[in-house]
Design a protein around this motif. Structure first.
Motif: not given
Length: 107
Positions: A16-18, A23-24, A59-61, A93-95
């Motif tokens: 999620k953008d926030e 935190r990640l 997907f970024t990760h 996670a967003e997706k």
């Protein structure tokens, strides 16, 4: 035995953008820490998308865990530390896509 042999557990995620970088980072350290508490989890690697093909579909990760067997993956999924971690992870996670596979050498 059907479940024996190394299994790779691949998780693709978009957060999620926030979710802040701090935190990640904390979340990824928690994921890596599961290797020390889940006996069947033998290795953990992760990274971010660096492809020039732009086919990541958002997907970024990428997270890759190695297990000794399909039974080991089941043990991991049911382990209380993983259950707690997965709840936290999925909330950020967003997706997500998860694929488990047995590596096969090219012939």
């Amino acid at each position: 035995m059907a479940g024996s042999g190394v299994v790779k557990h691949i998780l693709l995620a978009r957060f999620k953008d926030e979710v802040t970088p701090e935190r990640l980072d904390q979340l990824i350290r928690g994921y890596a820490g599961l290797v020390a508490v889940v006996p069947s989890m033998k290795a953990f690697h992760w990274g971010t998308d660096v492809s020039i093909e732009n086919m990541h579909q958002g997907f970024t990760h990428v997270f890759e865990s190695t297990f000794e067997s399909t039974e080991g993956v089941k043990e991991y999924i049911e382990h209380p530390n993983h259950v707690d971690f997965a709840t936290e992870f999925l909330a950020l996670a967003e997706k997500v896509i998860i694929i488990d596979y047995k590596p096969t050498a090219a012939t």
